[in-house]
Motif scaffolding. Structure first.
Motif, PDB file in Angstrom:
ATOM      1  N   ALA A 173       0.830  -1.214   0.000  1.00  0.00           N
ATOM      2  CA  ALA A 173       0.000   0.000   0.000  1.00  0.00           C
ATOM      3  C   ALA A 173       0.860   1.257   0.000  1.00  0.00           C
ATOM      4  N   LEU A 174       1.967   1.216   0.735  1.00  0.00           N
ATOM      5  CA  LEU A 174       2.854   2.385   0.794  1.00  0.00           C
ATOM      6  C   LEU A 174       3.588   2.584  -0.530  1.00  0.00           C
ATOM      7  N   GLU A 175       3.936   1.493  -1.184  1.00  0.00           N
ATOM      8  CA  GLU A 175       4.577   1.600  -2.502  1.00  0.00           C
ATOM      9  C   GLU A 175       3.604   2.188  -3.526  1.00  0.00           C
ATOM     10  N   GLN A 176       2.337   1.809  -3.420  1.00  0.00           N
ATOM     11  CA  GLN A 176       1.325   2.391  -4.303  1.00  0.00           C
ATOM     12  C   GLN A 176       1.179   3.888  -4.046  1.00  0.00           C
ATOM     13  N   ARG A 177       1.227   4.271  -2.775  1.00  0.00           N
ATOM     14  CA  ARG A 177       1.166   5.696  -2.429  1.00  0.00           C
ATOM     15  C   ARG A 177       2.363   6.437  -3.028  1.00  0.00           C
ATOM     16  N   LYS A 228       9.971   8.306  -3.936  1.00  0.00           N
ATOM     17  CA  LYS A 228      10.490   6.996  -3.570  1.00  0.00           C
ATOM     18  C   LYS A 228       9.759   6.483  -2.327  1.00  0.00           C
ATOM     19  N   PRO A 229       9.558   5.171  -2.233  1.00  0.00           N
ATOM     20  CA  PRO A 229       8.921   4.614  -1.038  1.00  0.00           C
ATOM     21  C   PRO A 229       9.638   5.032   0.255  1.00  0.00           C
ATOM     22  N   ALA A 230      10.961   5.161   0.191  1.00  0.00           N
ATOM     23  CA  ALA A 230      11.730   5.550   1.382  1.00  0.00           C
ATOM     24  C   ALA A 230      11.260   6.886   1.941  1.00  0.00           C
ATOM     25  N   GLN A 231      10.864   7.795   1.056  1.00  0.00           N
ATOM     26  CA  GLN A 231      10.380   9.098   1.509  1.00  0.00           C
ATOM     27  C   GLN A 231       9.040   8.973   2.218  1.00  0.00           C
ATOM     28  N   ILE A 232       8.185   8.086   1.691  1.00  0.00           N
ATOM     29  CA  ILE A 232       6.899   7.841   2.336  1.00  0.00           C
ATOM     30  C   ILE A 232       7.115   7.258   3.726  1.00  0.00           C
TER      31      ILE A 232
END
Length: 201
Positions: A102-106, A113-117
């Motif tokens: 879900a976070l990668e989709q966001r 980048k997912p790391a920023q999320i």
């Protein structure tokens, strides 16, 4: 328990004295009366804290706020003085694969980048956890957060390396030690709760 009518000017001086090592933040500290026996303490870069002042707990609350002030802004103060960002710290976090998906989709939707999320959610999550632990039973808080974290385990668990700002890392370590939780668990809880709050808006 009887309450006192605080002398606001005296309280401001007391809190400033406690924060004397962080002088430039102490200059922004303000104490305003909310109602009888309660005041709101605010300081730039720290946020605010509502404190109940009684004859018994006034000194305790003064000490707690001083500790909170130091914990939350010490790294920030160094950053302001040096003009450089504090190094990030890395935590290995085991959580539900559905959560990471879900976070990668966001991240894809926001073109980051997912790391920023992960980093942004951790920051907000630690702040939320701090606020809740100040007002609610720790057992209730952790039970709710654990349940939410477990709700994403449908497809099994996966580990991600999460890089977060050093001051939030230090706060997470402090909470983990204080409440007998693993750092991975605290980080996962903070991320999932901040994410849940955002999608409920």
């Amino acid at each position: 328990m009887s309450t006192i009518s605080p002398d606001i000017a005296t309280l401001e001086k007391s809190f400033r004295d406690r924060a004397q090592e962080l002088a430039h933040i102490a200059k922004t500290l303000r104490v305003t009366e909310v109602n009888a026996g309660k005041v709101l303490i605010t300081a730039q870069g720290v946020g605010s804290r509502e404190v109940s002042l009684t004859k018994i707990d006034m000194d305790v609350e003064l000490a707690r706020f001083a500790d909170l002030l130091h914990q939350k802004v010490a790294a920030h103060v160094l950053e302001l003085r040096s003009g450089t960002k504090q190094p990030a710290k890395t935590i290995g976090v085991w959580a539900g694969a559905d959560l990471w998906s879900a976070l990668e989709q966001r991240a894809t939707a926001e073109r980051v980048k997912p790391a920023q999320i992960y980093r942004d959610l951790m920051k907000h999550g630690v702040q939320q956890l701090d606020a809740r632990l100040d007002k609610e039973s720790s057992n209730k808080v952790f039970a709710e957060m654990s349940a939410l974290l477990d709700s994403f385990v449908g497809a099994g668990k996966a580990q991600k390396m999460v890089r977060i700002d050093k001051n939030f890392y230090n706060r997470a370590v402090f909470i983990a030690k204080e409440f007998g939780r693993s750092l991975s668990e605290i980080t996962g809880m903070c991320i999932v709760c901040a994410f849940d709050q955002q999608i409920r808006r």
